[in-house]
Design a protein around this motif. Structure first.
Motif, PDB file in Angstrom:
ATOM      1  N   GLN A 166       0.833  -1.205   0.000  1.00  0.00           N
ATOM      2  CA  GLN A 166       0.000   0.000   0.000  1.00  0.00           C
ATOM      3  C   GLN A 166       0.866   1.253   0.000  1.00  0.00           C
ATOM      4  O   GLN A 166       0.555   2.248  -0.671  1.00  0.00           O
ATOM      5  N   LYS A 167       1.956   1.224   0.753  1.00  0.00           N
ATOM      6  CA  LYS A 167       2.843   2.386   0.811  1.00  0.00           C
ATOM      7  C   LYS A 167       3.662   2.542  -0.463  1.00  0.00           C
ATOM      8  O   LYS A 167       4.141   3.638  -0.768  1.00  0.00           O
ATOM      9  N   ARG A 168       3.828   1.454  -1.204  1.00  0.00           N
ATOM     10  CA  ARG A 168       4.622   1.522  -2.431  1.00  0.00           C
ATOM     11  C   ARG A 168       3.793   1.885  -3.664  1.00  0.00           C
ATOM     12  O   ARG A 168       4.338   2.346  -4.664  1.00  0.00           O
ATOM     13  N   ILE A 169       2.494   1.674  -3.604  1.00  0.00           N
ATOM     14  CA  ILE A 169       1.644   1.878  -4.782  1.00  0.00           C
ATOM     15  C   ILE A 169       1.741   3.298  -5.348  1.00  0.00           C
ATOM     16  O   ILE A 169       1.796   3.463  -6.574  1.00  0.00           O
ATOM     17  N   PRO A 170       1.758   4.378  -4.527  1.00  0.00           N
ATOM     18  CA  PRO A 170       1.866   5.718  -5.119  1.00  0.00           C
ATOM     19  C   PRO A 170       3.107   5.915  -5.969  1.00  0.00           C
ATOM     20  O   PRO A 170       3.155   6.821  -6.804  1.00  0.00           O
ATOM     21  N   PHE A 171       4.114   5.076  -5.763  1.00  0.00           N
ATOM     22  CA  PHE A 171       5.367   5.206  -6.509  1.00  0.00           C
ATOM     23  C   PHE A 171       5.603   3.991  -7.392  1.00  0.00           C
ATOM     24  O   PHE A 171       6.729   3.669  -7.744  1.00  0.00           O
ATOM     25  N   ILE A 172       4.510   3.315  -7.769  1.00  0.00           N
ATOM     26  CA  ILE A 172       4.623   2.054  -8.490  1.00  0.00           C
ATOM     27  C   ILE A 172       5.313   2.219  -9.845  1.00  0.00           C
ATOM     28  O   ILE A 172       6.012   1.313 -10.305  1.00  0.00           O
ATOM     29  N   GLN A 173       5.126   3.365 -10.494  1.00  0.00           N
ATOM     30  CA  GLN A 173       5.733   3.551 -11.813  1.00  0.00           C
ATOM     31  C   GLN A 173       7.256   3.507 -11.752  1.00  0.00           C
ATOM     32  O   GLN A 173       7.913   3.194 -12.761  1.00  0.00           O
ATOM     33  N   ASN A 174       7.822   3.802 -10.580  1.00  0.00           N
ATOM     34  CA  ASN A 174       9.278   3.735 -10.420  1.00  0.00           C
ATOM     35  C   ASN A 174       9.749   2.316 -10.119  1.00  0.00           C
ATOM     36  O   ASN A 174      10.957   2.073 -10.048  1.00  0.00           O
ATOM     37  N   ASP A 175       8.806   1.405  -9.907  1.00  0.00           N
ATOM     38  CA  ASP A 175       9.159   0.068  -9.429  1.00  0.00           C
ATOM     39  C   ASP A 175       8.754  -1.024 -10.413  1.00  0.00           C
ATOM     40  O   ASP A 175       8.875  -2.201 -10.103  1.00  0.00           O
ATOM     41  N   LEU A 176       8.275  -0.644 -11.587  1.00  0.00           N
ATOM     42  CA  LEU A 176       7.818  -1.655 -12.545  1.00  0.00           C
ATOM     43  C   LEU A 176       8.975  -2.201 -13.369  1.00  0.00           C
ATOM     44  O   LEU A 176       9.863  -1.460 -13.805  1.00  0.00           O
TER      45      LEU A 176
END
Length: 334
Positions: A166-176
């Motif tokens: 949940q805490k990572r979802i706002p920055f998901i585009q950096n983690d794909l």
């Protein structure tokens, strides 16, 4: 804007009209002044006034037209330069206010980043004793006690995992990281992690995969699958969970179907809403209403469409419809 301009200056226009009527009245009453000359003077004055209004309209509304047309933004460069004392005051006040909001926003964003980092660090710290606890539970000799402890351990583990993502979802585009993912391997790993829970509820899995590979992000697809499998197991008992993966016209569909209590028709459209736990008697007081909401957020980032079909008393099927490969490739190049 013309109407607003005239409305703003209606008092000046009325005052000018009053002056012209006064001049005409004086010319009419004073016989020493030719009335025709008075009318001519009033006509020339009115014509000059109209031309003056037209000229001033373009100059005086340029600043406000620009402000009215710009998109809401904290970009100070979008505010036009002022051409009058009043415009200068407006420009300065808007700039000052925007700067205040921008400073507040920067501070809130910094605090949010710090809070996210603190929570992520806490979750990682908790995972260490949680792993140790799992090893201790596995050494428990009483099978019934071990099964119950593993079930409670799994609940804690899933909640922590959900909070982490949940805490990572706002920055998901950096983690794909888009790659070919082995769906069978991924699903079997997730099913294995739920083994103790499934054994306790006497739930099996009927897996049939026509398509093995999909182009997506393995870690985040694993998270979505975990939420769907967890829901399927949570609301089922003494039955199988059916998993199918098919491909047609280049579109791959992964479906997870349970034969549990199902979802009330009035709730189907709301199951992806944040915090929604259902209205049908609320049998599960431990539900957070976050699993499917988070899964939906991740799915949208992966260009995956989530579909749901459910019948009360017969079960629920949740499907993941993957984007075509060319769409995923296009996303990686953005």
């Amino acid at each position: 804007m013309i109407r607003m301009f005239l409305k703003e200056r209606v008092s000046w226009i009325l005052f000018f009209i009053f002056l012209q009527l006064l001049v005409l009245a004086m010319g009419y009453l004073d016989t020493s002044v030719p009335f025709t000359s008075t009318v001519y003077i009033a006509f020339i004055s009115c014509l000059s006034f109209v031309l003056f209004i037209v000229a001033r309209y373009g100059k005086e509304t340029r600043f406000y037209k620009h402000i009215h047309s710009v998109e809401p933004s904290f970009d100070l460069t979008t505010i036009p330069e002022a051409n009058s004392p009043f415009e200068t005051i407006t420009h300065e006040k808007i700039s000052e206010q925007i700067q205040v909001y921008k400073n507040q926003l920067d501070k809130l964003q910094t605090d949010l980043e710090q809070e996210k980092d603190d929570i992520l660090n806490w979750i990682h710290e908790v995972k260490t004793p949680l792993t140790t606890l799992q090893l201790m539970i596995e050494r428990t000799k009483d099978p019934a006690l071990r099964s119950q402890l593993m079930y409670e351990w799994l609940r804690i583990h899933l909640l922590l995992d959900q909070q982490l993502h949940q805490k990572r979802i706002p920055f998901i585009q950096n983690d794909l990281y888009i790659e070919k993912v082995d769906v069978q391997k991924l699903l079997f790993q997730e099913i294995k992690s739920l083994k103790q829970w499934c054994m306790q509820k006497r739930i099996g899995f009927d897996v049939s995969l026509e398509t093995i590979d999909v182009l997506t992000d393995a870690k985040w697809l694993g998270f979505i699958s975990r939420q769907l499998l967890t829901n399927a197991v949570k609301y089922s008992e003494d039955s199988d969970v059916r998993i199918r993966c098919t491909s047609q016209n280049g579109i791959t569909t992964l479906s997870i179907e349970d034969f549990g209590q199902g979802i009330a028709p009035r709730d189907v459209s709301r199951i992806f809403d944040k915090g929604f736990t259902g209205t049908a008697n609320h049998p599960n007081h431990a539900a957070t209403g976050m699993g499917l909401y988070l899964a939906k957020q991740v799915a949208e980032s992966l260009l995956i469409t989530m579909e749901v079909e459910s019948t009360v008393g017969k079960g629920t099927r949740l499907s993941l419809v993957f984007a075509k490969e060319n769409e995923m490739i296009r996303m990686t190049r953005m």
